[in-house]
Design a protein around this motif. Structure first.
Motif, mmCIF file in Angstrom:
data_model
loop_
_atom_site.group_PDB
_atom_site.id
_atom_site.type_symbol
_atom_site.label_atom_id
_atom_site.label_comp_id
_atom_site.label_asym_id
_atom_site.label_seq_id
_atom_site.Cartn_x
_atom_site.Cartn_y
_atom_site.Cartn_z
ATOM 1 N N THR A 2 0.834 -1.197 0.000
ATOM 2 C CA THR A 2 0.000 0.000 0.000
ATOM 3 C C THR A 2 0.872 1.250 0.000
ATOM 4 O O THR A 2 2.012 1.237 0.430
ATOM 5 C CB THR A 2 -0.891 0.037 1.251
ATOM 6 O OG1 THR A 2 -0.058 -0.143 2.370
ATOM 7 C CG2 THR A 2 -1.937 -1.041 1.200
ATOM 8 N N GLY A 142 0.286 -5.752 11.512
ATOM 9 C CA GLY A 142 -1.150 -5.577 11.702
ATOM 10 C C GLY A 142 -1.848 -4.882 10.550
ATOM 11 O O GLY A 142 -1.220 -4.191 9.743
ATOM 12 N N TRP A 144 -5.454 -2.503 9.138
ATOM 13 C CA TRP A 144 -6.085 -1.252 9.525
ATOM 14 C C TRP A 144 -7.545 -1.401 9.911
ATOM 15 O O TRP A 144 -8.136 -0.490 10.470
ATOM 16 C CB TRP A 144 -5.993 -0.243 8.379
ATOM 17 C CG TRP A 144 -6.231 -0.834 7.007
ATOM 18 C CD1 TRP A 144 -5.256 -1.252 6.141
ATOM 19 C CD2 TRP A 144 -7.476 -1.126 6.361
ATOM 20 N NE1 TRP A 144 -5.819 -1.775 4.990
ATOM 21 C CE2 TRP A 144 -7.197 -1.705 5.096
ATOM 22 C CE3 TRP A 144 -8.825 -0.952 6.724
ATOM 23 C CZ2 TRP A 144 -8.184 -2.110 4.196
ATOM 24 C CZ3 TRP A 144 -9.812 -1.351 5.818
ATOM 25 C CH2 TRP A 144 -9.488 -1.914 4.580
ATOM 26 N N LYS A 168 4.478 -3.960 13.969
ATOM 27 C CA LYS A 168 4.328 -2.950 12.924
ATOM 28 C C LYS A 168 2.848 -2.784 12.617
ATOM 29 O O LYS A 168 2.234 -3.601 11.944
ATOM 30 C CB LYS A 168 5.062 -3.322 11.632
ATOM 31 C CG LYS A 168 5.191 -2.077 10.750
ATOM 32 C CD LYS A 168 5.274 -2.349 9.278
ATOM 33 C CE LYS A 168 3.994 -2.540 8.567
ATOM 34 N NZ LYS A 168 3.105 -1.370 8.467
ATOM 35 N N GLU A 171 0.098 1.250 8.188
ATOM 36 C CA GLU A 171 0.442 2.656 7.946
ATOM 37 C C GLU A 171 -0.775 3.574 8.101
ATOM 38 O O GLU A 171 -0.633 4.781 8.236
ATOM 39 C CB GLU A 171 1.047 2.833 6.548
ATOM 40 C CG GLU A 171 0.266 2.216 5.399
ATOM 41 C CD GLU A 171 0.633 0.751 5.141
ATOM 42 O OE1 GLU A 171 0.816 0.003 6.114
ATOM 43 O OE2 GLU A 171 0.741 0.370 3.964
ATOM 44 N N SER A 220 -3.845 -8.849 3.507
ATOM 45 C CA SER A 220 -4.352 -9.488 2.297
ATOM 46 C C SER A 220 -3.587 -10.782 1.993
ATOM 47 O O SER A 220 -2.444 -10.961 2.431
ATOM 48 C CB SER A 220 -4.212 -8.520 1.121
ATOM 49 O OG SER A 220 -2.858 -8.181 0.949
ATOM 50 N N GLY A 243 -7.635 -12.898 5.639
ATOM 51 C CA GLY A 243 -8.936 -12.449 5.166
ATOM 52 C C GLY A 243 -9.826 -13.569 4.693
ATOM 53 O O GLY A 243 -9.430 -14.736 4.671
ATOM 54 N N CYS A 275 -12.776 -9.072 8.412
ATOM 55 C CA CYS A 275 -12.327 -10.297 7.722
ATOM 56 C C CYS A 275 -13.345 -11.411 7.883
ATOM 57 O O CYS A 275 -13.489 -12.235 6.988
ATOM 58 C CB CYS A 275 -10.949 -10.728 8.207
ATOM 59 S SG CYS A 275 -10.780 -10.794 9.977
ATOM 60 N N GLN A 320 -10.084 1.456 -0.842
ATOM 61 C CA GLN A 320 -11.150 0.468 -0.677
ATOM 62 C C GLN A 320 -12.401 0.737 -1.525
ATOM 63 O O GLN A 320 -12.945 -0.189 -2.124
ATOM 64 C CB GLN A 320 -11.488 0.347 0.820
ATOM 65 C CG GLN A 320 -11.967 -1.025 1.233
ATOM 66 C CD GLN A 320 -11.053 -2.170 0.837
ATOM 67 O OE1 GLN A 320 -9.835 -2.093 0.959
ATOM 68 N NE2 GLN A 320 -11.636 -3.229 0.304
ATOM 69 N N GLU A 369 -12.290 -11.042 -1.759
ATOM 70 C CA GLU A 369 -12.743 -10.295 -0.587
ATOM 71 C C GLU A 369 -13.174 -8.889 -1.041
ATOM 72 O O GLU A 369 -12.361 -8.151 -1.592
ATOM 73 C CB GLU A 369 -11.586 -10.210 0.410
ATOM 74 C CG GLU A 369 -11.989 -9.783 1.782
ATOM 75 C CD GLU A 369 -10.863 -9.919 2.801
ATOM 76 O OE1 GLU A 369 -11.160 -10.169 3.966
ATOM 77 O OE2 GLU A 369 -9.682 -9.768 2.422
HETATM 78 O O1 TXE Z 1 -3.398 -4.861 3.166
HETATM 79 P P1 TXE Z 1 -1.895 -5.338 3.209
HETATM 80 P P2 TXE Z 1 -4.005 -3.638 2.369
HETATM 81 C C1 TXE Z 1 -7.578 -7.230 2.668
HETATM 82 C C2 TXE Z 1 -8.765 -6.458 2.142
HETATM 83 C C3 TXE Z 1 -8.143 -5.267 1.511
HETATM 84 C C4 TXE Z 1 -6.844 -5.821 1.001
HETATM 85 C C5 TXE Z 1 -5.750 -4.818 0.827
HETATM 86 O O2 TXE Z 1 -9.435 -7.222 1.171
HETATM 87 O O3 TXE Z 1 -8.886 -4.779 0.446
HETATM 88 O O4 TXE Z 1 -6.466 -6.752 1.976
HETATM 89 O O5 TXE Z 1 -5.473 -4.178 2.059
HETATM 90 C C6 TXE Z 1 1.976 -4.683 5.711
HETATM 91 N N1 TXE Z 1 5.951 -7.397 3.907
HETATM 92 N N2 TXE Z 1 -7.337 -7.049 4.084
HETATM 93 O O6 TXE Z 1 -3.315 -3.448 1.064
HETATM 94 O O7 TXE Z 1 -1.045 -4.707 2.183
HETATM 95 C C7 TXE Z 1 1.213 -3.392 5.654
HETATM 96 O O8 TXE Z 1 2.073 -2.297 5.874
HETATM 97 C C8 TXE Z 1 5.471 -7.295 5.153
HETATM 98 C C9 TXE Z 1 -7.884 -8.050 4.928
HETATM 99 O O9 TXE Z 1 -4.046 -2.501 3.268
HETATM 100 O O10 TXE Z 1 -1.954 -6.798 3.243
HETATM 101 C C10 TXE Z 1 0.177 -3.616 6.744
HETATM 102 O O11 TXE Z 1 0.744 -3.395 8.023
HETATM 103 N N3 TXE Z 1 4.418 -6.512 5.482
HETATM 104 C C11 TXE Z 1 -7.446 -7.979 6.302
HETATM 105 C C12 TXE Z 1 -0.152 -5.092 6.587
HETATM 106 O O12 TXE Z 1 0.954 -5.662 5.889
HETATM 107 C C13 TXE Z 1 3.808 -5.836 4.495
HETATM 108 C C14 TXE Z 1 -7.050 -6.682 6.852
HETATM 109 C C15 TXE Z 1 -1.444 -5.386 5.833
HETATM 110 O O13 TXE Z 1 -1.397 -4.720 4.613
HETATM 111 C C16 TXE Z 1 4.271 -5.906 3.165
HETATM 112 C C17 TXE Z 1 -6.454 -5.788 5.894
HETATM 113 C C18 TXE Z 1 5.374 -6.740 2.884
HETATM 114 N N4 TXE Z 1 5.864 -6.908 1.649
HETATM 115 C C19 TXE Z 1 -6.651 -5.987 4.570
HETATM 116 N N5 TXE Z 1 3.464 -5.129 2.410
HETATM 117 C C20 TXE Z 1 -8.200 -8.852 7.264
HETATM 118 N N6 TXE Z 1 -8.546 -10.001 6.827
HETATM 119 O O14 TXE Z 1 -8.443 -8.563 8.390
HETATM 120 C C21 TXE Z 1 2.537 -4.585 3.233
HETATM 121 N N7 TXE Z 1 2.752 -5.003 4.504
#
Ligand code: TXE
Length: 494
Positions: A2, A142, A144, A168, A171, A220, A243, A275, A320, A369
């Protein structure tokens, strides 16, 4: 990966309120070197923390819980501000935080204490024990959508088991992450046992390769795969909560009003960004019409907006709404019907409730999702068909079943980690129940006894109590010894 929530200078993470775009705070952007330093400090603290033992850790974690409760309005306000979620949704999140923290602290000693195992026939002369040692330092990454409740699972369980944690936060929600670390720091003054590091994907990636002893990730599926690949390099174990696409199954004998109420709350609370939220409903054709009417009626009555009186707040991130819009457009283009709302329900920051029916197989709204206030309601001829459709999905996190007579029976056929019968999301509120999924939803468990064991290294020890009568584990064994053993085994086990 992101991008920054706002056009921030690269050396900072800027947190903003999705309700009005107001800046809430700035946090340092931690580099790989900063992350490494945090892990080194956490490793120093780990030997002190694990040496405290269960009772002393429990009293400190209980003190943290009491502090959180004294200042819970701060936490609720912060969660609302960083995610845009309504006060009621933020309060529910805070309640869950406290409940899970209490459970982990209270049960770690019982669940993880040394256990004696029967040695069995062959090793009758030994005593056998199992120990659960802390791993050392756990990295928690974690999301958001529930910036306090989701990470408190791995954080509380890892801490209660005797590990220290480098966390962590997303963001989008650094303030909640800092608040959690700071409040624990107020009650555990001797050493830092929970350190927050801030940043985007790169900071998360650095945590994966920092030498932590385990990574617990929620986010994700695509990022989960990257986390696992990064951890594979050093064989760092991972726990992935990636998720879901949770289904609700409504049988013909269900309490239809209750099921409709649950579908609307499970699908639309937290603006659908849960989720384990209800994304798909499979309803028996005998009751489908009445059920759909009630879902539409209940959903239409909700207020969406950025005001404090809203039932559905804004979407937490800038990205989103466009994902949600794509899923709605794709479903309609493939022949679905919009029973409530449609593409126009998606605004730049808010999304009004959308109910889609007759959504065709293969539509994104059934396979990916959506993470927005969209509920798919498809009718089925039998509950076996409902089960088959629910299971025909790469995700396998949670589910709900509404049926008066056959709830648990239907639940056991679902290929998911958790099911609520005649309710939604109830499993997330029972701290003793393990939480986690299968397939594209990831693996590993937080919460419950399994959630504590996730953050331990299991060690088996045998101790010879008396010299054996026969000695099979020595070159001094004779053919007669082995023959005698073979006879014994046949008599006892044959
Ligand atoms: O999540 P990301 P995003 C799903 C939901 C959403 C999609 C995208 O469908 O539309 O994910 O969300 C960290 N190495 N969920 O892009 O990128 C990042 O900084 C290590 C479902 O915001 O997966 C953040 O702290 N870490 C879900 C965390 O990963 C990395 C909740 C999640 O971000 C990284 C959130 C990397 N290479 C989104 N890249 C649920 N099921 O609860 C990013 N991050």
């Amino acid at each position: 990966m992101t991008g920054p929530p706002v056009d921030a200078p690269l050396e900072e993470v800027v947190s903003t309120d999705p309700r009005d775009g107001r800046e809430l705070g700035r946090y340092p952007l931690h580099s790989a070197a900063d992350v490494a330093a945090a892990v080194t400090a956490a490793r120093r603290a780990a030997s002190w923390w694990s040496g405290l033992g269960y009772a002393a850790r429990r009293s400190r974690l209980d003190a943290w819980r009491r502090l959180i409760l004294r200042r819970v309005s701060e936490l609720v306000e912060l969660i609302s501000a960083e995610t845009g979620k309504t006060t009621a949704d933020a309060q529910l999140e805070a309640i869950l935080v406290v409940d899970h923290l209490r459970w982990a602290a209270a049960h770690a000693g019982k669940v993880l204490r040394r256990r004696h195992v029967r040695p069995g026939l062959l090793m009758y002369n030994h005593s056998a024990t199992v120990d659960h040692h802390p791993l050392g330092v756990v990295g928690v990454i974690g999301p958001w959508n529930y910036p306090a409740f989701i990470p408190i699972g791995p954080i509380a369980h890892a801490l209660a088991a005797g590990n220290t944690v480098v966390f962590k936060p997303s963001e989008y929600t650094p303030g909640v992450g800092k608040w959690l670390a700071d409040t624990l720091g107020e009650v555990v003054g001797e050493q830092t046992v929970l350190e927050a590091v801030f940043g985007f994907g790169d900071t998360g990636a650095a945590l994966c390769t920092s030498g932590v002893d385990k990574v617990a990730f929620t986010g994700s599926t695509s990022t989960g795969k990257r986390v696992m690949a990064a951890c594979a390099e050093s064989l760092t174990p991972v726990l992935l909560e990636c998720g879901g696409k949770d289904a609700m199954l409504v049988d013909r004998d269900a309490d239809i009003a209750a099921a409709a109420d649950a579908a609307v709350w499970g699908g639309l609370s937290n603006a659908g960004q849960t989720c384990v939220g209800v994304e798909r409903v499979y309803v028996h054709q005998a009751v489908a019409e009445r059920f759909t009417e009630l879902v539409v009626e209940n959903a239409a009555a909700l207020r969406t907006g950025v005001g404090r009186d809203a039932d559905i707040g804004p979407m937490a991130t800038r990205e989103q709404p466009s994902i949600v819009a794509e899923h709605i457009r794709d479903a309609l283009a493939r022949g679905a019907r919009a029973a409530l709302g449609g593409p126009d329900s998606v605004r730049p920051s808010t999304v009004e409730p959308v109910v889609l029916t007759e959504v065709r197989e293969g539509s994104l709204a059934l396979t990916e999702e959506t993470f927005g206030p969209v509920i798919v309601v498809n009718r089925v001829a039998t509950m076996d068909e409902a089960v088959a459709q629910a299971n025909a999905c790469a995700y396998g996190l949670g589910a709900a079943v509404y049926s008066r007579a056959r709830g648990p029976q239907i639940a056991r056929k679902l290929r998911v980690g958790m099911v609520s019968v005649n309710s939604v999301l109830a499993f997330a509120g029972v701290p003793g129940l393990p939480f986690g999924g299968t397939g594209a939803s990831g693996f590993g468990r937080v919460h419950g006894p399994e959630g504590l064991r996730e953050f331990t290294r299991t060690q088996s020890i045998t101790r010879q109590r008396v010299r054996p009568f026969l000695r099979p584990l020595s070159f001094e064994r004779s053919p007669r010894t082995m023959d005698a053993l073979m006879r014994l085994i046949r008599i006892v086990y044959g």
